[in-house]
Design a protein around this motif. Sequence first.
Motif, PDB file in Angstrom:
ATOM      1  N   HIS A  25       0.833  -1.210   0.000  1.00 14.47           N
ATOM      2  CA  HIS A  25       0.000   0.000   0.000  1.00 14.47           C
ATOM      3  C   HIS A  25       0.867   1.259   0.000  1.00 14.47           C
ATOM      4  O   HIS A  25       0.558   2.230  -0.695  1.00 14.47           O
ATOM      5  CB  HIS A  25      -0.934   0.010   1.219  1.00 14.47           C
ATOM      6  N   ARG A  26       1.947   1.213   0.798  1.00 19.32           N
ATOM      7  CA  ARG A  26       2.847   2.369   0.833  1.00 19.32           C
ATOM      8  C   ARG A  26       3.472   2.609  -0.543  1.00 19.32           C
ATOM      9  O   ARG A  26       3.578   3.749  -0.995  1.00 19.32           O
ATOM     10  CB  ARG A  26       3.944   2.155   1.884  1.00 19.32           C
ATOM     11  N   ALA A  27       3.864   1.551  -1.199  1.00 16.23           N
ATOM     12  CA  ALA A  27       4.458   1.679  -2.540  1.00 16.23           C
ATOM     13  C   ALA A  27       3.440   2.252  -3.517  1.00 16.23           C
ATOM     14  O   ALA A  27       3.760   3.122  -4.342  1.00 16.23           O
ATOM     15  CB  ALA A  27       4.976   0.331  -3.014  1.00 16.23           C
ATOM     16  N   THR A  28       2.186   1.798  -3.418  1.00 17.94           N
ATOM     17  CA  THR A  28       1.136   2.318  -4.301  1.00 17.94           C
ATOM     18  C   THR A  28       0.904   3.806  -4.026  1.00 17.94           C
ATOM     19  O   THR A  28       0.790   4.612  -4.960  1.00 17.94           O
ATOM     20  CB  THR A  28      -0.169   1.528  -4.098  1.00 17.94           C
ATOM     21  N   MET A  29       0.842   4.183  -2.759  1.00 18.56           N
ATOM     22  CA  MET A  29       0.626   5.588  -2.395  1.00 18.56           C
ATOM     23  C   MET A  29       1.794   6.462  -2.851  1.00 18.56           C
ATOM     24  O   MET A  29       1.601   7.583  -3.334  1.00 18.56           O
ATOM     25  CB  MET A  29       0.399   5.736  -0.886  1.00 18.56           C
ATOM     26  N   MET A  30       3.008   5.973  -2.726  1.00 24.60           N
ATOM     27  CA  MET A  30       4.191   6.730  -3.162  1.00 24.60           C
ATOM     28  C   MET A  30       4.169   6.909  -4.674  1.00 24.60           C
ATOM     29  O   MET A  30       4.466   8.003  -5.189  1.00 24.60           O
ATOM     30  CB  MET A  30       5.471   6.028  -2.719  1.00 24.60           C
ATOM     31  N   SER A  31       3.829   5.850  -5.402  1.00 27.36           N
ATOM     32  CA  SER A  31       3.787   5.988  -6.862  1.00 27.36           C
ATOM     33  C   SER A  31       2.663   6.945  -7.268  1.00 27.36           C
ATOM     34  O   SER A  31       2.822   7.743  -8.199  1.00 27.36           O
ATOM     35  CB  SER A  31       3.631   4.629  -7.528  1.00 27.36           C
ATOM     36  N   TYR A  32       1.534   6.925  -6.543  1.00 26.77           N
ATOM     37  CA  TYR A  32       0.454   7.860  -6.822  1.00 26.77           C
ATOM     38  C   TYR A  32       0.911   9.300  -6.539  1.00 26.77           C
ATOM     39  O   TYR A  32       0.637  10.212  -7.332  1.00 26.77           O
ATOM     40  CB  TYR A  32      -0.782   7.518  -5.978  1.00 26.77           C
ATOM     41  N   ALA A  33       1.596   9.490  -5.423  1.00 22.87           N
ATOM     42  CA  ALA A  33       2.080  10.837  -5.070  1.00 22.87           C
ATOM     43  C   ALA A  33       3.068  11.340  -6.123  1.00 22.87           C
ATOM     44  O   ALA A  33       3.020  12.504  -6.534  1.00 22.87           O
ATOM     45  CB  ALA A  33       2.725  10.823  -3.687  1.00 22.87           C
ATOM     46  N   ARG A  34       3.987  10.461  -6.561  1.00 21.44           N
ATOM     47  CA  ARG A  34       4.947  10.873  -7.602  1.00 21.44           C
ATOM     48  C   ARG A  34       4.228  11.209  -8.906  1.00 21.44           C
ATOM     49  O   ARG A  34       4.539  12.187  -9.578  1.00 21.44           O
ATOM     50  CB  ARG A  34       5.963   9.771  -7.832  1.00 21.44           C
ATOM     51  N   LEU A  35       3.262  10.384  -9.281  1.00 20.18           N
ATOM     52  CA  LEU A  35       2.512  10.618 -10.507  1.00 20.18           C
ATOM     53  C   LEU A  35       1.725  11.928 -10.413  1.00 20.18           C
ATOM     54  O   LEU A  35       1.721  12.732 -11.355  1.00 20.18           O
ATOM     55  CB  LEU A  35       1.563   9.445 -10.768  1.00 20.18           C
ATOM     56  N   ALA A  37       2.412  14.538  -8.513  1.00 25.30           N
ATOM     57  CA  ALA A  37       3.370  15.653  -8.542  1.00 25.30           C
ATOM     58  C   ALA A  37       3.857  15.894  -9.966  1.00 25.30           C
ATOM     59  O   ALA A  37       3.988  17.038 -10.411  1.00 25.30           O
ATOM     60  CB  ALA A  37       4.538  15.369  -7.600  1.00 25.30           C
ATOM     61  N   GLY A  38       4.134  14.820 -10.702  1.00 25.14           N
ATOM     62  CA  GLY A  38       4.591  14.970 -12.091  1.00 25.14           C
ATOM     63  C   GLY A  38       3.533  15.610 -12.969  1.00 25.14           C
ATOM     64  O   GLY A  38       3.812  16.520 -13.760  1.00 25.14           O
ATOM     65  N   VAL A  39       2.293  15.103 -12.827  1.00 25.50           N
ATOM     66  CA  VAL A  39       1.199  15.674 -13.623  1.00 25.50           C
ATOM     67  C   VAL A  39       0.977  17.137 -13.233  1.00 25.50           C
ATOM     68  O   VAL A  39       0.787  18.007 -14.097  1.00 25.50           O
ATOM     69  CB  VAL A  39      -0.091  14.842 -13.452  1.00 25.50           C
ATOM     70  N   GLY A  40       1.030  17.436 -11.940  1.00 24.62           N
ATOM     71  CA  GLY A  40       0.869  18.827 -11.481  1.00 24.62           C
ATOM     72  C   GLY A  40       1.958  19.727 -12.044  1.00 24.62           C
ATOM     73  O   GLY A  40       1.689  20.852 -12.476  1.00 24.62           O
ATOM     74  N   ALA A  41       3.200  19.228 -12.042  1.00 24.95           N
ATOM     75  CA  ALA A  41       4.305  20.025 -12.595  1.00 24.95           C
ATOM     76  C   ALA A  41       4.113  20.248 -14.091  1.00 24.95           C
ATOM     77  O   ALA A  41       4.340  21.353 -14.604  1.00 24.95           O
ATOM     78  CB  ALA A  41       5.633  19.337 -12.317  1.00 24.95           C
ATOM     79  N   LEU A  42       3.687  19.197 -14.809  1.00 23.42           N
ATOM     80  CA  LEU A  42       3.450  19.354 -16.245  1.00 23.42           C
ATOM     81  C   LEU A  42       2.329  20.344 -16.526  1.00 23.42           C
ATOM     82  O   LEU A  42       2.430  21.177 -17.436  1.00 23.42           O
ATOM     83  CB  LEU A  42       3.130  18.002 -16.875  1.00 23.42           C
TER      84      LEU A  42
END
Length: 194
Positions: A25-35, A37-42
Amino acid sequence: VLRVTVASPEGVPHALRLAVPLDRHRATMMSYARLAAGVGALVALALLAVVTGPLRALHRRIAVLAAHMSRLRQGDLAGTPQADPSGDELAALRDEVAAATEELRQVRDARERLLADAAHELRTPLAAIRTDVDVTLRRERSAGELRETLQRVREETARLGQLAQQLLDLAATGHRAWTVRDGDLAARARASCA
């Protein structure tokens, strides 16, 4: 880990312990947070790119007006601001500045013509006075000749006074507030002549 106390049907308390590994679950949440943040930056970069173009164009348009106003302040009435076909409020401001510049140019040209004409008109009676005085002073004159010369000098002096008064009247009309109203111009002209 979840611990719960549960009573059996006979009433004996039992401890129930449930454990689930959260790494997945932590790995899924981290990948969601990274995704996210990336989409927000784009999205932020895309919005910045979309806004930067119009802001630069607006800055250029304002800089053109500011440069023109600076030239006006230095007395350069030769040009008008660069044409602005956008049709917005800034283009309307540019059109007003261009119209004001043209009016200033016309006023300056009229003032220069007036000064040149006034200098020419003043030079003529002054030259006549000087000529009369110079000719009179070359040799002895009779009282009648002196009186005649003084009469001509007096007439030219009166002409100079009239020109000076006309210039003062013209300068005064530039400072008055004009009111426009309907009327009969022919009747006014007849009354003035009478």
